[in-house]
Design an enzyme around this catalytic site. Structure first.
Site, short mmCIF file in Angstrom:
data_model
loop_
_atom_site.label_atom_id
_atom_site.label_comp_id
_atom_site.label_asym_id
_atom_site.label_seq_id
_atom_site.Cartn_x
_atom_site.Cartn_y
_atom_site.Cartn_z
N THR A 12 2.39 -10.14 1.45
CA THR A 12 1.43 -10.06 0.36
C THR A 12 2.04 -10.43 -0.99
O THR A 12 1.50 -11.27 -1.72
CB THR A 12 0.84 -8.64 0.28
OG1 THR A 12 0.15 -8.35 1.50
CG2 THR A 12 -0.15 -8.52 -0.88
N SER A 140 5.86 -0.85 -9.56
CA SER A 140 4.71 -1.02 -8.67
C SER A 140 3.48 -1.54 -9.40
O SER A 140 3.41 -1.56 -10.63
CB SER A 140 4.37 0.32 -8.01
OG SER A 140 3.76 1.19 -8.96
N CYS A 141 2.50 -1.93 -8.61
CA CYS A 141 1.24 -2.43 -9.17
C CYS A 141 0.59 -1.40 -10.08
O CYS A 141 0.14 -1.73 -11.19
CB CYS A 141 0.29 -2.82 -8.04
SG CYS A 141 0.14 -1.58 -6.73
N ASN A 142 0.54 -0.14 -9.64
CA ASN A 142 -0.07 0.91 -10.46
C ASN A 142 0.72 1.15 -11.75
O ASN A 142 0.14 1.27 -12.83
CB ASN A 142 -0.16 2.21 -9.66
CG ASN A 142 -1.38 2.27 -8.78
OD1 ASN A 142 -2.51 2.13 -9.26
ND2 ASN A 142 -1.19 2.48 -7.49
N ARG A 167 -6.47 2.18 -3.73
CA ARG A 167 -7.03 1.55 -2.53
C ARG A 167 -6.24 2.03 -1.32
O ARG A 167 -5.05 2.33 -1.39
CB ARG A 167 -7.00 0.03 -2.67
CG ARG A 167 -5.60 -0.59 -2.76
CD ARG A 167 -5.06 -0.98 -1.40
NE ARG A 167 -3.73 -1.56 -1.50
CZ ARG A 167 -2.60 -0.89 -1.37
NH1 ARG A 167 -2.63 0.43 -1.20
NH2 ARG A 167 -1.43 -1.52 -1.42
N GLN A 298 -3.93 -4.90 -6.88
CA GLN A 298 -2.61 -4.49 -6.38
C GLN A 298 -1.81 -5.62 -5.75
O GLN A 298 -0.59 -5.54 -5.63
CB GLN A 298 -2.78 -3.35 -5.37
CG GLN A 298 -3.24 -3.76 -3.97
CD GLN A 298 -4.73 -4.03 -3.86
OE1 GLN A 298 -5.46 -3.86 -4.83
NE2 GLN A 298 -5.19 -4.43 -2.68
#
Length: 334
Positions: A12, A140-142, A167, A298
């Site tokens: 990803t 991280s994405c968050n 998610r 994300q």
């Protein structure tokens, strides 16, 4: 001279970083690793990307399928200046010794502990901290989403409380859930708050819930202000903050579904929404408290950070030069 980049883990994040590297005029994608000859490996080969086995133990999988690899990760490390580790969380720490032995710089992702690297990184917040470093962790994405907006208003922040609505899985992930439940993180604070503090020194507490969706995270953020700030001030700040976009429910952006559709309408690769999406109507100031709601894609918001981190580590561009260059190459709107 271009920086030679390798990607360890073509999933990803890895495939998006690989694509982003190919869009830079000061970087060259040397190769990627896979553990098995799946559709992503075949697609990489179709794109002309050299594919390597992640280790010798995986070679029989490729041989059985008749998939010819260029070698193993160790071979790739001999050809690159830097490796972007996009392996599953926890693997990066184990891989670090390989990178150290090869004398290669490395970027790790947010699934790793902060201690794996010399600095945790979000470009607009602490680009300078990564200058010349050998090991950097893109958070991280968050955490990236929180830092992007909170850094823009950090001079006004006294205390932050954020609820993370996460998610359950990425769209192609069939192993995770839940699919019919809301799963709270019962440890307070969740790990996101302390992770933000590895990038910017603010007071923050977070809690988190996992919900049955695959396309985006949502954050509900409350900020206690230490000096006056109006709603109009916040709107103006966010409108002038790179990699943050304001969206209006009045214009049809009622949910994360419309945000992803917007990215599709832009013809973005993998419908990437690199920018953090803030609902304009959600921005509100009551007394000394600021409220707003944002959404995070994300799969893609950390991709530009990886590119900027590479430039910082090799000291080939100053902060805003790199950010603007990355934004332009990826079609980031501002």
């Amino acid at each position: 001279m271009k920086i030679k980049v390798g990607i360890n883990g073509y999933g990803t994040i890895g495939k998006r970083v690989a694509y982003a590297v190919t869009k830079q005029d000061d970087m060259e994608l040397i190769g990627v690793t896979k553990t098995k000859p799946d559709f992503e490996a075949y697609r990489a080969k179709e794109l002309g990307i050299p594919v390597y086995a992640a280790s010798e133990e995986f070679l029989p999988r490729f041989e059985k399928a008749g998939f010819e690899v260029e070698g193993t990760l160790n071979d790739l490390l001999e050809k690159v200046d830097i490796i972007v580790d996009a392996t599953p969380g926890g693997m990066g720490e184990k891989n670090k010794q390989l990178y150290e032995k090869a004398g290669v710089k490395a970027i790790f992702q947010g699934g790793e502990k902060a201690e794996v690297a010399q600095v945790s990184f979000v470009a607009q917040a602490n680009y300078e901290a990564a200058l010349g470093k050998d090991y950097v962790r893109v958070v991280s994405c968050n955490t990236t989403g929180l830092v992007r907006t909170l850094n823009a208003i950090k001079d006004y922040v006294d205390y932050v409380y954020a609820v993370m609505i996460r998610r359950a899985a990425d769209p192609n992930d069939i192993k995770r859930g839940p699919i019919n439940a809301i799963k709270p993180s019962v440890t307070i604070p969740s790990h996101h708050g302390p992770d933000v503090q590895t990038v910017i020194p603010i007071n923050i507490e977070t809690s988190a819930f996992v919900v049955p969706t695959t396309i985006m995270h949502v954050h509900s953020i409350m900020v206690e202000l230490k000096k006056p700030l109006t709603r109009e001030d916040v709107i103006d700040i966010f409108e002038n903050t790179t990699r943050v976009l304001l969206f209006e429910k009045e214009k049809g952006f009622e949910s994360t579904a419309q945000l992803i559709e917007f990215a599709r309408d832009l013809h973005r690769e993998w419908n990437n929404l690199y920018e953090i999406a803030v609902w304009k109507e959600s921005i509100n100031v009551k007394g000394n408290r600021l409220f707003y709601i944002q959404a995070v894609h994300q799969e893609s918001d950390v991709i530009p950070e990886n590119i900027d981190a590479i430039r910082a580590m090799f000291e080939i561009a100053e902060k805003w030069e790199s950010i603007k260059k990355t934004n332009k190459s990826l079609g980031i709107l501002k």
